[in-house]
Design a protein around this motif. Sequence first.
Motif, PDB file in Angstrom:
ATOM      1  N   ALA A   3     -36.108 -16.647  -0.238  1.00  9.47           N
ATOM      2  CA  ALA A   3     -37.207 -16.600   0.720  1.00  9.47           C
ATOM      3  C   ALA A   3     -37.516 -15.190   1.199  1.00  9.47           C
ATOM      4  O   ALA A   3     -38.666 -14.875   1.474  1.00  9.47           O
ATOM      5  N   HIS A   4     -36.494 -14.336   1.355  1.00  7.55           N
ATOM      6  CA  HIS A   4     -36.707 -13.097   2.092  1.00  7.55           C
ATOM      7  C   HIS A   4     -36.660 -11.837   1.229  1.00  7.55           C
ATOM      8  O   HIS A   4     -37.502 -10.973   1.356  1.00  7.55           O
ATOM      9  N   PHE A   5     -35.680 -11.728   0.372  1.00  8.56           N
ATOM     10  CA  PHE A   5     -35.484 -10.475  -0.357  1.00  8.56           C
ATOM     11  C   PHE A   5     -36.434 -10.413  -1.554  1.00  8.56           C
ATOM     12  O   PHE A   5     -36.411 -11.301  -2.409  1.00  8.56           O
ATOM     13  N   PRO A   6     -37.270  -9.374  -1.661  1.00  4.40           N
ATOM     14  CA  PRO A   6     -38.249  -9.307  -2.764  1.00  4.40           C
ATOM     15  C   PRO A   6     -37.590  -8.862  -4.067  1.00  4.40           C
ATOM     16  O   PRO A   6     -37.862  -7.776  -4.596  1.00  4.40           O
ATOM     17  N   ILE A   7     -36.755  -9.721  -4.615  1.00  2.00           N
ATOM     18  CA  ILE A   7     -35.903  -9.344  -5.746  1.00  2.00           C
ATOM     19  C   ILE A   7     -36.724  -8.966  -6.983  1.00  2.00           C
ATOM     20  O   ILE A   7     -36.391  -8.024  -7.714  1.00  2.00           O
ATOM     21  N   LEU A   8     -37.826  -9.678  -7.220  1.00  2.00           N
ATOM     22  CA  LEU A   8     -38.630  -9.388  -8.418  1.00  2.00           C
ATOM     23  C   LEU A   8     -39.361  -8.057  -8.294  1.00  2.00           C
ATOM     24  O   LEU A   8     -39.515  -7.327  -9.281  1.00  2.00           O
ATOM     25  N   SER A   9     -39.807  -7.726  -7.086  1.00  2.00           N
ATOM     26  CA  SER A   9     -40.438  -6.415  -6.870  1.00  2.00           C
ATOM     27  C   SER A   9     -39.438  -5.294  -7.089  1.00  2.00           C
ATOM     28  O   SER A   9     -39.770  -4.245  -7.657  1.00  2.00           O
ATOM     29  N   THR A  42     -27.688   0.172 -14.233  1.00  2.19           N
ATOM     30  CA  THR A  42     -26.623  -0.740 -13.807  1.00  2.19           C
ATOM     31  C   THR A  42     -26.988  -1.439 -12.499  1.00  2.19           C
ATOM     32  O   THR A  42     -26.758  -2.651 -12.344  1.00  2.19           O
ATOM     33  N   VAL A  43     -27.576  -0.696 -11.565  1.00  2.36           N
ATOM     34  CA  VAL A  43     -27.996  -1.292 -10.293  1.00  2.36           C
ATOM     35  C   VAL A  43     -29.070  -2.354 -10.533  1.00  2.36           C
ATOM     36  O   VAL A  43     -29.035  -3.442  -9.942  1.00  2.36           O
ATOM     37  N   VAL A  44     -30.009  -2.059 -11.410  1.00  6.44           N
ATOM     38  CA  VAL A  44     -31.066  -3.034 -11.706  1.00  6.44           C
ATOM     39  C   VAL A  44     -30.462  -4.303 -12.312  1.00  6.44           C
ATOM     40  O   VAL A  44     -30.856  -5.419 -11.953  1.00  6.44           O
ATOM     41  N   PHE A  45     -29.485  -4.142 -13.225  1.00  9.23           N
ATOM     42  CA  PHE A  45     -28.817  -5.329 -13.770  1.00  9.23           C
ATOM     43  C   PHE A  45     -28.107  -6.109 -12.662  1.00  9.23           C
ATOM     44  O   PHE A  45     -28.200  -7.349 -12.604  1.00  9.23           O
ATOM     45  N   ALA A  46     -27.422  -5.396 -11.768  1.00  7.96           N
ATOM     46  CA  ALA A  46     -26.718  -6.061 -10.667  1.00  7.96           C
ATOM     47  C   ALA A  46     -27.699  -6.824  -9.768  1.00  7.96           C
ATOM     48  O   ALA A  46     -27.405  -7.940  -9.317  1.00  7.96           O
ATOM     49  N   VAL A  47     -28.877  -6.228  -9.532  1.00  2.98           N
ATOM     50  CA  VAL A  47     -29.896  -6.890  -8.701  1.00  2.98           C
ATOM     51  C   VAL A  47     -30.428  -8.145  -9.394  1.00  2.98           C
ATOM     52  O   VAL A  47     -30.794  -9.128  -8.731  1.00  2.98           O
ATOM     53  N   SER A  48     -30.460  -8.136 -10.740  1.00  2.00           N
ATOM     54  CA  SER A  48     -31.002  -9.290 -11.473  1.00  2.00           C
ATOM     55  C   SER A  48     -30.044 -10.475 -11.510  1.00  2.00           C
ATOM     56  O   SER A  48     -30.481 -11.621 -11.702  1.00  2.00           O
ATOM     57  N   VAL A  49     -28.750 -10.233 -11.316  1.00  2.00           N
ATOM     58  CA  VAL A  49     -27.756 -11.313 -11.415  1.00  2.00           C
ATOM     59  C   VAL A  49     -28.016 -12.455 -10.418  1.00  2.00           C
ATOM     60  O   VAL A  49     -27.892 -13.634 -10.775  1.00  2.00           O
ATOM     61  N   PRO A  50     -28.413 -12.161  -9.148  1.00  2.00           N
ATOM     62  CA  PRO A  50     -28.713 -13.266  -8.219  1.00  2.00           C
ATOM     63  C   PRO A  50     -29.854 -14.174  -8.669  1.00  2.00           C
ATOM     64  O   PRO A  50     -29.970 -15.298  -8.166  1.00  2.00           O
ATOM     65  N   LEU A  51     -30.697 -13.717  -9.597  1.00  2.00           N
ATOM     66  CA  LEU A  51     -31.704 -14.624 -10.159  1.00  2.00           C
ATOM     67  C   LEU A  51     -31.016 -15.819 -10.808  1.00  2.00           C
ATOM     68  O   LEU A  51     -31.491 -16.953 -10.745  1.00  2.00           O
ATOM     69  N   TRP A  52     -29.876 -15.537 -11.452  1.00  2.00           N
ATOM     70  CA  TRP A  52     -29.101 -16.601 -12.119  1.00  2.00           C
ATOM     71  C   TRP A  52     -28.283 -17.394 -11.111  1.00  2.00           C
ATOM     72  O   TRP A  52     -28.329 -18.626 -11.092  1.00  2.00           O
ATOM     73  N   MET A  62     -41.900 -22.516  -9.653  1.00  2.00           N
ATOM     74  CA  MET A  62     -41.594 -21.089  -9.667  1.00  2.00           C
ATOM     75  C   MET A  62     -40.676 -20.741  -8.494  1.00  2.00           C
ATOM     76  O   MET A  62     -40.845 -21.273  -7.382  1.00  2.00           O
ATOM     77  N   GLN A  63     -39.728 -19.861  -8.741  1.00  2.00           N
ATOM     78  CA  GLN A  63     -38.759 -19.474  -7.704  1.00  2.00           C
ATOM     79  C   GLN A  63     -38.818 -17.960  -7.482  1.00  2.00           C
ATOM     80  O   GLN A  63     -39.363 -17.224  -8.302  1.00  2.00           O
ATOM     81  N   PHE A  64     -38.260 -17.526  -6.356  1.00  2.00           N
ATOM     82  CA  PHE A  64     -38.267 -16.104  -5.954  1.00  2.00           C
ATOM     83  C   PHE A  64     -39.718 -15.576  -5.911  1.00  2.00           C
ATOM     84  O   PHE A  64     -39.994 -14.452  -6.338  1.00  2.00           O
TER      85      PHE A  64
END
Length: 504
Positions: A3-9, A42-52, A62-64
Amino acid sequence: MNAHFPILSVLLWLPIAGALVVLMAGRVAPKSVRWLALFFSTVVFAVSVPLWTGFDTDTANMQFVEKLSWISTFNVHYYLGVDGISMPLILLTTFMTVLVVIAGWEVIQYKVAQYFAAFLIMEGLMNGVFSSLDGLLFYVLWEAMLIPMFLIIGIWGGPRRVYATIKFFLYTFFGSVLMLVAIIYMYVKSGSYDILAFQQMPLGMTAQVLIFIAFLAAFAVKVPMWPVHTWLPDAHVEAPTGGSVILAAILLKMGAYGFLRFSLPIAPDASHALMWLVIGLSLVAIVYIGFVAIAQTDMKKLVAYSSVAHMGFVTLGFFILFLIFEKTASTDGTVMGVEGGLVQMISHGFVSGALFLCVGVLYDRLHTREIKAYGGVVNVMPAFAFFMVLFAMANVGLPGTSGFVGEWMVILASMKANFWIAFGAAFILFLGAAYTLWMVKRVLYGPVSNSQVAGMQDIGKREFIVLGLCAIPVILIGIWPAPLLDVMHASVVNLVHQAVKSKL
């Protein structure tokens, strides 16, 4: 998180911001460039892990999701979101970018900052393509992605790099222009660029056929499907190793992804009517390109042609659903075909990327990709030979590797539709074994062929880490594909229902 963190951006803009930092560092602190590129990737990969980890597998919604007004006059939105189809592709993108950065650590000595910055910019744009839910935003990112790859091949490529880059650009750009026309037509009809709204919009058969052909022109070139595949071997042969890895692992998947996001749900009746065209082209790619691969003397060209054949499995799995539905009036087999195609996309990303990395390892030592220049490499590079054989077996589709799962699901689904289509698809398993294992035999086995091969050093720690990280998902998906299938299942079921439901 949802809901809050703009992970995709963050996944879109952080790599691009990182690229700017890397470029600035190239001027003031050149020695830090590689470490900065590794840090950001590496940081970008780490940020993408919460998508999973934060993904809800029970819904096709659709999520996130992030949605902001962008160009209000034309009702264009900055609209991002992922489902079970796009989310694994983003994780594949962020994972492979880390490996490309590590793989280019010592190899790239010319314009180092620009090289790594190009890959970071491309990573952000690719993440944006997979998460875009606005048609115009999708198109802008889709086209922008050509620029860093154009530069990567054109600056760090081989002797015929200018020819390869122009061919790559013209092929992909021409198809994309037709896609833009289709998107603008749907905007005029619906008053919005919302891709999800496009999927619900009623369309007549003529409009659907024209839209389908426009999207086919864009996506078939990207996959690439026969006969618009000829840019791919040239681009691969001239590209640096990192460029070949991203081209095979991610860029080819965008065409297949486009079929799922646009062609099947927006023009279901046209997709049904023209399925024979796509199935026919897929089978030609699987069989004919397999024979072309056998004739290759350049390792990179052989792996490039094998990519065309394997992507034929993907498009076959997607479009065979109409034949299965006609025959069984059930969506069970259709879901298996589409999921098989998706698993094959993910698997091919790891396997083909790893094979290009293996070719890169050999090229770094002897500066040739000709198969006849090698022989008996296993005697001097046993650790490397282990990895190359593993990835070759995955390319063949050996049970226990990721390459088996997707191909087996597509063949099983095809069997429900038509025995001869399944037989034709299964034929690639023999052809794939023929060209892949013949290459492995000539390169790795037998006596050491010459003094140059005898002097080759086995892989170091850095190369071991890169190939080892590729091997983990190849084996994991092969042994335990359930988590990947669970993530995509709800979204695939929803897509299949959209595809078999007529808009007429």
